[in-house]
Design a protein around this motif. Sequence first.
Motif, short mmCIF file in Angstrom:
data_model
loop_
_atom_site.label_atom_id
_atom_site.label_comp_id
_atom_site.label_asym_id
_atom_site.label_seq_id
_atom_site.Cartn_x
_atom_site.Cartn_y
_atom_site.Cartn_z
N TRP A 40 0.83 -1.21 0.00
CA TRP A 40 0.00 0.00 0.00
C TRP A 40 0.87 1.27 0.00
O TRP A 40 0.57 2.22 -0.71
N ASP A 41 1.95 1.25 0.77
CA ASP A 41 2.87 2.39 0.77
C ASP A 41 3.47 2.60 -0.62
O ASP A 41 3.53 3.73 -1.11
N SER A 42 3.92 1.51 -1.26
CA SER A 42 4.48 1.60 -2.61
C SER A 42 3.44 2.12 -3.60
O SER A 42 3.72 2.98 -4.43
N TYR A 43 2.27 1.57 -3.50
CA TYR A 43 1.18 1.95 -4.41
C TYR A 43 0.86 3.44 -4.29
O TYR A 43 0.68 4.13 -5.29
N ASN A 44 0.81 3.94 -3.08
CA ASN A 44 0.46 5.34 -2.86
C ASN A 44 1.57 6.31 -3.28
O ASN A 44 1.31 7.50 -3.44
N GLN A 45 2.76 5.82 -3.48
CA GLN A 45 3.87 6.67 -3.93
C GLN A 45 3.91 6.84 -5.44
O GLN A 45 4.64 7.68 -5.95
N ILE A 46 3.14 6.06 -6.16
CA ILE A 46 3.15 6.09 -7.62
C ILE A 46 2.12 7.10 -8.12
O ILE A 46 0.98 7.12 -7.66
N ASP A 47 2.53 7.93 -9.08
CA ASP A 47 1.61 8.84 -9.75
C ASP A 47 0.93 8.06 -10.87
O ASP A 47 1.47 7.92 -11.96
N LEU A 48 -0.26 7.56 -10.59
CA LEU A 48 -0.96 6.71 -11.55
C LEU A 48 -1.45 7.47 -12.78
O LEU A 48 -1.72 6.86 -13.81
N ASP A 49 -1.54 8.78 -12.68
CA ASP A 49 -1.89 9.55 -13.87
C ASP A 49 -0.71 9.61 -14.82
O ASP A 49 -0.88 9.72 -16.03
N LYS A 50 0.49 9.50 -14.29
CA LYS A 50 1.70 9.45 -15.12
C LYS A 50 1.96 8.03 -15.61
O LYS A 50 2.35 7.82 -16.75
N GLU A 51 1.77 7.06 -14.75
CA GLU A 51 2.03 5.65 -15.06
C GLU A 51 0.70 4.97 -15.41
O GLU A 51 0.22 4.11 -14.69
N LYS A 52 0.14 5.36 -16.54
CA LYS A 52 -1.19 4.87 -16.92
C LYS A 52 -1.25 3.36 -17.08
O LYS A 52 -2.26 2.74 -16.80
N PHE A 53 -0.15 2.77 -17.53
CA PHE A 53 -0.13 1.30 -17.69
C PHE A 53 -0.41 0.62 -16.36
O PHE A 53 -1.13 -0.38 -16.30
N LEU A 54 0.14 1.17 -15.29
CA LEU A 54 -0.03 0.58 -13.97
C LEU A 54 -1.45 0.85 -13.45
O LEU A 54 -2.06 -0.02 -12.81
N LYS A 55 -1.97 2.01 -13.76
CA LYS A 55 -3.34 2.34 -13.37
C LYS A 55 -4.33 1.36 -14.01
O LYS A 55 -5.21 0.83 -13.33
N VAL A 56 -4.14 1.09 -15.30
CA VAL A 56 -5.00 0.14 -16.00
C VAL A 56 -4.83 -1.26 -15.41
O VAL A 56 -5.81 -1.96 -15.15
N ALA A 57 -3.59 -1.67 -15.16
CA ALA A 57 -3.32 -3.00 -14.63
C ALA A 57 -3.99 -3.21 -13.27
O ALA A 57 -4.64 -4.24 -13.04
N VAL A 58 -3.86 -2.25 -12.39
CA VAL A 58 -4.45 -2.38 -11.05
C VAL A 58 -5.98 -2.32 -11.13
O VAL A 58 -6.67 -3.11 -10.48
N LYS A 59 -6.48 -1.43 -11.95
CA LYS A 59 -7.94 -1.30 -12.09
C LYS A 59 -8.55 -2.61 -12.62
O LYS A 59 -9.54 -3.10 -12.08
N ARG A 60 -7.94 -3.20 -13.65
CA ARG A 60 -8.49 -4.43 -14.21
C ARG A 60 -8.32 -5.61 -13.26
O ARG A 60 -9.16 -6.50 -13.21
N PHE A 61 -7.23 -5.61 -12.47
CA PHE A 61 -7.08 -6.65 -11.45
C PHE A 61 -8.24 -6.53 -10.45
O PHE A 61 -8.86 -7.54 -10.08
N ASN A 62 -8.53 -5.32 -10.02
CA ASN A 62 -9.63 -5.12 -9.07
C ASN A 62 -10.98 -5.49 -9.68
O ASN A 62 -11.80 -6.10 -8.99
N TYR A 63 -11.21 -5.13 -10.94
CA TYR A 63 -12.45 -5.52 -11.60
C TYR A 63 -12.58 -7.05 -11.61
O TYR A 63 -13.66 -7.59 -11.37
#
Length: 181
Positions: A40-63
Motif C-alpha cells: 500500500w505504501d508503494s502503491y500510494n507513492q506512484i503517480d498513476l496519472d503518469k504511469e497509466k499502464f499501472l493504473k489500467v493493470a491495477v484497475k483491471r485486477f480489481n475488476y
Amino acid sequence: YLSWEPIMGSWTTGGFFYKNFIGKKYELTLNEIKEFMGFWDSYNQIDLDKEKFLKVAVKRFNYAKEREKPEDRLIDFIISLEALFLKEEEKQELNYRLAIRMATFLGKDKEDKNKIFSDIRYAYDTRSKIIHGSSKIEDKNLNELTSKIENYTRDSVKRFLALIKEKPYNKIIEDIDKNIF
C-alpha cells in the motif's frame, strides 16, 4: 491479525457497481498485514496519472476480483497483464510477446519459465475464445486456470510497483527483452 467477515447486508462499491458480499471470514496474518502495508505504501507513492499502464493493470485486477464468472475474471486478468507487458504500439504476436516477457520476468529457472510461458499462451488462447464466442471452452479447468493467472498477475503488479520507482516503463520492458535469451 486482521479479519473481515462479509455478511448479508454488507455493501461496498467497486469499479462497476455496489455489491453485496457474502462469504467466509478472511484473516490476515501479521506477515500478510506487513506485506500489504508495504504494498500500500508503494502503491500510494506512484503517480498513476503518469504511469497509466499501472493504473489500467491495477484497475483491471480489481475488476476481476469483483466478477463472479471465471471467464470474466480471466478476461480482466489478461487485460491487466497486457497493460503491464505489452507496449501500446505493439500490434502483432501479442500472445507470444506476453508469454515470453512474463516467463522471463517471473520465472526462476528454465522449468518455471516454460510453465509460465505455456500457462500464459493457454490463458490468452482461452481468453480469445471467450471474447469471440467459441463454444470450445473447457469449463472444468477454467477456475484452476483463472486462479493461476490471478497469481501471476498479482506477482507482476507487485514487481512492477517496485521497479517503476527505479526506472521508466520502457526501460523495464527493454530489460525484460534483453534477458529473454
